[in-house]
Design a protein around this motif. Structure first.
Motif, PDB file in Angstrom:
ATOM      1  N   CYS A 161      -0.030   4.223   1.736  1.00 25.43           N
ATOM      2  CA  CYS A 161      -0.398   5.222   2.757  1.00 25.43           C
ATOM      3  C   CYS A 161       0.687   5.531   3.786  1.00 25.43           C
ATOM      4  O   CYS A 161       0.781   6.667   4.249  1.00 25.43           O
ATOM      5  CB  CYS A 161      -1.698   4.835   3.444  1.00 25.43           C
ATOM      6  SG  CYS A 161      -1.755   3.168   4.101  1.00 25.43           S
TER       7      CYS A 161
ATOM      8  N   SER B  32      -3.406  -3.814  -0.016  1.00 23.74           N
ATOM      9  CA  SER B  32      -4.452  -3.389   0.916  1.00 23.74           C
ATOM     10  C   SER B  32      -5.033  -2.032   0.548  1.00 23.74           C
ATOM     11  O   SER B  32      -5.697  -1.402   1.353  1.00 23.74           O
ATOM     12  CB  SER B  32      -3.891  -3.332   2.338  1.00 23.74           C
ATOM     13  OG  SER B  32      -2.915  -2.316   2.462  1.00 23.74           O
TER      14      SER B  32
ATOM     15  N   CYS C 258      -3.948   5.972   0.265  1.00 24.40           N
ATOM     16  CA  CYS C 258      -3.444   4.693  -0.238  1.00 24.40           C
ATOM     17  C   CYS C 258      -3.126   4.735  -1.731  1.00 24.40           C
ATOM     18  O   CYS C 258      -2.686   3.741  -2.310  1.00 24.40           O
ATOM     19  CB  CYS C 258      -4.466   3.588   0.050  1.00 24.40           C
ATOM     20  SG  CYS C 258      -4.842   3.428   1.810  1.00 24.40           S
TER      21      CYS C 258
ATOM     22  N   CYS D 206       0.856  -1.180   0.000  1.00 29.40           N
ATOM     23  CA  CYS D 206       0.000   0.000   0.000  1.00 29.40           C
ATOM     24  C   CYS D 206       0.890   1.227   0.000  1.00 29.40           C
ATOM     25  O   CYS D 206       2.085   1.127   0.266  1.00 29.40           O
ATOM     26  CB  CYS D 206      -0.934   0.025   1.199  1.00 29.40           C
ATOM     27  SG  CYS D 206      -2.379   1.081   0.883  1.00 29.40           S
TER      28      CYS D 206
HETATM   29 ZN    ZN Z   1      -3.154   2.113   2.656  1.00 31.67          ZN
END
Ligand code: ZN
Ligand code: PBG
Length: 333
Positions: free
Chosen positions: A125, A175, A133, A123
């Motif tokens: 983020c 994710s 993200c 991901c």
């Molecule tokens: Zn994320």
């Protein structure tokens, strides 16, 4: 006196009888431990995660040592999360796909020093300056004035997955909830010769309040807005089936439901609709609620195994849970 002829309590007479009629079993192999590697930490340093009682962020060395300790206790698989240097974050998550990134280094060492199945969470983020993200741009037609760009983000997620594969990861676990990411990642892995690296897709990932302790731990909260334009609406169940269908078509090897306890109905549905191995993510908020209550004396540790068994009973094969360390180190299984 013949009534009642059928006495259900016969099945519960003592622990030997209960053991042989038990329908659901929880094994050490079912547990996947999420571990945080923090780039800033040196040597054998680890720091407690305030939002998650009993859990730590680890330096590279300390995390590897802890993983070895869990492996000795029967752990089979681990999912790696990185906490990069705050000043290294940028708009396009550059430290996320660097060959010397904290996750890439952790993957290499885990593969070298343990026999664990090594999973890398994919991901952006933790690595973006804005904490989303995916990549972003201004757009007035959204709740918060910011659009999380789908197709532009795929290229970066694929770069992350390939960099994990180069480090030796067994499984990548996207994710981010961008559309088409499983396909983008599968294609990029195959083009680079990593056709044996598996994809564990966070298929039905809900926009949940239960991720809060994780975001505090990983410093990954969005600086503005929220994740509702990409993570699922908690009210939707049929949509979870469509998300999983797409992941199957795109080449996922595992499906996932996240969070777990507030979504046991979704786990049961996905179990019934699909034949892929099913993973549930017993998330940070589920962990912290129970651990905080145990610390206060409101609950006993029996609440841990009861909640984990409920996730298996609902139909999950594997459970990602911060409880894995507590369960293994305290010999609860
Ligand atoms: Zn994320
Ligand atoms: C990042 C990510 C999150 C979790 C796993 N990967 C947080 C989020 O989506 O904001 C949550 C894990 C947990 O709460 O234990 N995409």
């Amino acid at each position: 006196m013949v009534f009642p002829v059928t006495r259900m309590r016969r099945y519960r007479k003592n622990s030997k009888i209960r053991d042989i009629v038990r329908e659901t079993k929880l094994d050490k192999e079912d547990l996947i431990y999420p571990i945080f590697f923090k780039e800033e930490l040196q040597g054998d340093e680890k720091e407690p995660i305030e939002s998650m009682p009993g859990e730590y962020r680890y330096s590279l060395n300390a995390g590897i040592e802890f993983a070895k300790q869990l492996e000795e206790k029967g752990l089979k698989s681990i999912i790696v999360f990185g906490v990069p240097l705050p000043e290294s974050k940028d708009e396009v998550a550059s430290p996320d796909y660097s060959s010397t990134g904290i996750v890439q280094r952790a993957i290499r060492e885990l593969k070298k020093q343990t026999d664990l199945v090594v999973i890398g969470d994919v991901c952006l983020c933790q690595y973006t300056s804005h904490g989303h993200c995916g990549l972003i741009k201004e757009n007035d037609d959204t709740d918060d004035g910011v659009e999380i760009l789908n197709d532009e983000s795929l290229e970066y997620l694929a770069k992350v997955a390939v960099s994990y594969a180069k480090a030796g990861v067994d499984i990548v676990a996207p994710s981010d909830m961008m559309d088409g990411r499983v396909d983008a990642i599968r294609t990029a892995l195959d083009e680079n010769g990593f056709y044996n690296v598996m994809i564990m897709s966070y298929s039905a990932k809900y926009a949940s309040a239960f991720y809060e302790p994780f975001r505090a731990a990983a410093d990954s909260s969005p600086t503005h807005g929220n994740r509702k334009s990409y993570q699922m609406d908690p009210a939707n169940a049929l949509e979870a089936i469509r998300e999983c269908e797409l992941d199957v078509i795109e080449g996922a090897d595992f499906l996932m439901v996240k969070p777990a306890l507030p979504y046991l109905d979704i786990i049961k549905t996905i179990r019934e609709e699909f034949t892929l191995p099913l993973v549930s993510y017993n998330v940070s908020g589920e962990y912290s609620m129970i651990m905080a209550a145990i610390e206060k004396g409101f609950l006993t540790e029996n609440a841990i195994l009861e909640s984990l068994i409920s996730i298996k009973r609902a139909g999950s094969d594997l459970i990602i849970t911060n409880f894995a360390s507590y369960v293994l180190l305290n010999d609860l299984l």
